[in-house]
Design an enzyme around this catalytic site. Structure first.
Site, short mmCIF file in Angstrom:
data_model
loop_
_atom_site.label_atom_id
_atom_site.label_comp_id
_atom_site.label_asym_id
_atom_site.label_seq_id
_atom_site.Cartn_x
_atom_site.Cartn_y
_atom_site.Cartn_z
N GLU A 98 -9.45 13.87 14.85
CA GLU A 98 -8.97 14.14 13.49
C GLU A 98 -9.78 15.32 12.95
O GLU A 98 -10.49 16.00 13.68
CB GLU A 98 -9.12 12.89 12.58
CG GLU A 98 -8.10 11.80 12.86
CD GLU A 98 -7.89 10.86 11.68
OE1 GLU A 98 -8.42 11.12 10.58
OE2 GLU A 98 -7.18 9.85 11.87
N ASP B 182 -5.91 4.78 10.01
CA ASP B 182 -7.33 4.92 9.64
C ASP B 182 -7.85 3.69 8.92
O ASP B 182 -9.04 3.41 8.92
CB ASP B 182 -7.51 6.11 8.69
CG ASP B 182 -7.25 7.43 9.37
OD1 ASP B 182 -7.13 7.45 10.60
OD2 ASP B 182 -7.17 8.44 8.65
N HIS C 9 0.81 -1.22 0.00
CA HIS C 9 0.00 0.00 0.00
C HIS C 9 0.84 1.27 0.00
O HIS C 9 0.39 2.33 0.42
CB HIS C 9 -1.01 -0.03 1.15
CG HIS C 9 -2.24 -0.80 0.77
ND1 HIS C 9 -2.17 -2.06 0.24
CD2 HIS C 9 -3.55 -0.48 0.80
CE1 HIS C 9 -3.39 -2.48 -0.04
NE2 HIS C 9 -4.25 -1.54 0.30
#
Ligand code: FAD
Length: 528
Positions: free
Chosen positions: A279, A163, A94
């Site tokens: 956040e 996340d 990723h």
């Protein structure tokens, strides 16, 4: 078994032909690798690409290890060979810019099927009696989602998250691993008791604060440069049952950041109530708030940005959560109310939802499935992640959010502050030189086709815009650091590491002297 051996011999022959390995096939076979060395086209294709879909490098072979010892044998062979070959651990691939790729050697696929991983190491081994010693030992290629599922069976969970959970433990620990819990618990690299690491010399070393501490700190945030993490010992806490998830809007940037900074400062007051996750994100158009991570806002009840922001300028959304258990359900409303009272958001703009802890942590996966179904997941991702010092965040807002960006973002823009004292300065990661700094993440997707002559979502446009943002910060003297950094010359890397470069270099020479590991980061060239 016979096919496996044939494949292995074939893969080794290819390595020999391509890089002129001095080991003969029989010798490599004698290494006793139990895993599979593969030239399967699907394996090769997967190892050649990553989430960014912007760079491509085909390895000479892909290796699926069966154990840490397998990793040792392969790295040792690479280190010992006269002509040499590189070894890149790949977690879940990723990365954005080919960080786990290599065209001069072998990609080790660290993540695999759960069944195989379960054979590699028992996932959970805990000392339950003493809270401080609750931990889980995980294979370096394990995905965080699987760590969560396994530990929840014991009513426990790690403390610090990303996340998105379909990332490998070794991959996030090689960067930092941040999310809304970082203000309180620090990044994931601040939440590790112990590691097993295969260094670039093919040695398997256990390291921690107390044992081989130089290697321990080097590897955390070390961009894969010093060794391959085969095991990580992660501390756990009792897992909350539910999460109250709240969003509130601001039109005033100063009010927004003041509130975020106030909320993260509460970590220093052990007895005061605080949120568990903090956040925020920047909203420049209606589409974003209703589509991105839209499990939050109901599609039947879309939020009209214009109702909060008549003049169409930028809005900011604070996002916080409070964890709770059924036993404390009766006090949660008052606790949240007391915290919200101190904040200065647009009064009618509070949105609340309530969900199980695991659903909150795994929230981005829902979005992934939606994007996949529309063919919008496997597209180029020119992401830009920056750590911006608090003292310059309002200049950044004026110059970038309200300037360079225009009203088209091509993806979510996250913004949230963290406390530097929760980051261990001995690790390899670099952050701005202030106690509070912000993550600003431009999580963009580029479209292959230009729609209606609008080029603002093309890869070229977005890549240029990233360059403009970096140039603006440079010209304005905003001393930011890239998170998940991407540079192509050693001069740029030296600049990135600043004061830490000498130590980074020294550690490289000590733990990977032939510079064979994680060459996709483009920090060091291999010595062969
Ligand atoms: P890979 O891309 O496979 O590898 C990354 C680097 O680590 C490579 O250099 C590789 O060689 C090295 N590496 C991999 N495994 C090991 C190992 N076992 N030992 C040593 N080195 C290793 N990051 C955050 O901090 N917070 C977030 O909220 C967040 N959200 C994300 C959401 C999405 C959708 C995506 C795509 C990325 C997100 N990231 C986030 C970034 C992510 O943490 C990094 O890209 C991370 O490297 C990905 O892990 P991976 O397992 O895919 O690593």
């Amino acid at each position: 078994m016979a096919t496996n051996k044939l494949l292995l011999t074939f893969a080794i022959c290819r390595l020999i032909v391509t890089v002129g390995l001095t080991l003969r096939p029989t010798e490599l076979l004698r290494l006793g690798l139990n895993g599979q060395l593969s030239l399967d086209p699907t394996d090769m294709e997967t190892a050649s690409l990553d989430f960014g879909m912007m760079s491509r490098a085909e390895p000479l072979a892909v290796f699926h290890p069966a154990s840490a010892e397998d990793v040792v044998r392969l790295v040792d062979a690479a280190y010992a060979s006269v002509n040499g070959f590189t070894v890149s651990a790949k977690g879940h691939g990723h990365s954005i810019n080919g960080q786990a790729q290599t065209s001069h050697g072998v990609v080790i696929e660290m993540s695999g099927s759960v069944k195989k991983l379960a054979q590699l190491s028992p996932l959970v081994s805990m000392e339950q009696e003493v809270q401080e010693q609750r931990y889980v030992d995980v294979w370096g290629g394990e995905l965080w989602i699987d760590v969560l599922r396994a530990t929840l069976q014991y009513g426990l969970a790690p403390k610090s998250w990303t996340d998105y959970l379909y990332l490998s433990v070794g991959g996030t620990l090689s960067n930092a691993g941040i999310s809304g819990q970082a203000f309180n618990h620090g990044p994931q690299i601040s939440n590790v008791y112990e590691l097993d690491v295969v260094t670039g010399k093919g040695e398997l070393m256990t390291c921690s604060e107390e044992q081989n501490s130089e290697l321990f700190h080097a590897v955390l945030g070390g961009l894969g440069q010093f060794g391959i993490i085969t095991r990580a010992r992660i501390p756990l806490e009792p897992a909350p049952q539910r999460v109250r998830w709240i969003r509130a809007l601001y039109s005033n940037f100063t009010a927004f950041t003041k509130d975020q900074e106030f909320l993260i400062s509460l970590h220093g007051h052990p007895n005061s109530q605080k949120f568990d996750y903090i956040e925020g994100f920047v909203i420049v158009d209606d589409g974003l708030i209703n589509n991105w991570r839209s499990s939050f806002f109901s599609p039947r009840n879309p939020v009209k940005i214009t109702s909060f922001n008549a003049n169409g300028s930028v809005l900011y959304c604070l996002e916080v959560t409070k964890n709770y258990d059924e036993s404390s359900a009766n006090t949660i409303d008052q606790e949240i109310e007391a915290l919200l009272e101190k904040l200065d958001f647009i009064p009618t703009s509070v949105f609340t939802t309530d969900l199980p802890y695991v659903d909150f942590l795994d929230r981005v996966h829902k979005n992934e499935l939606k994007l996949r179904s529309k063919g919008l997941w496997d597209v180029p991702h020119p992401w830009l992640n920056l750590l911006v010092p608090k003292s310059r965040i309002s200049d950044f807002d004026k110059g970038v959010f309200k300037g360079i960006l225009g009203n088209n973002t091509s993806g979510p823009i996250l913004i949230y502050p963290m406390n530097k004292d929760k980051w261990d300065h001995r690790s390899s990661v670099v952050t701005p030189d202030e106690q509070v700094f912000y993550l600003v993440a431009f999580l963009r997707s580029a479209l292959d086709t230009v729609i209606g002559g609008d080029e603002s979502q093309s890869l070229e446009y977005l890549t240029n815009q990233n360059r403009r943002i970096l140039r603006f910060c440079d010209d304005a003297g905003i001393k930011l650091k890239q998170y998940l950094p991407h540079y192509t010359t050693q001069e740029e890397w030296m600049d990135h590491f600043g004061d830490k470069w000498a130590q980074f270099y020294q550690r490289k020479m000590e733990f990977d002297p032939r510079r064979i590991l994680a060459t996709g980061q483009r920090i060091f060239k291999p010595s062969f």
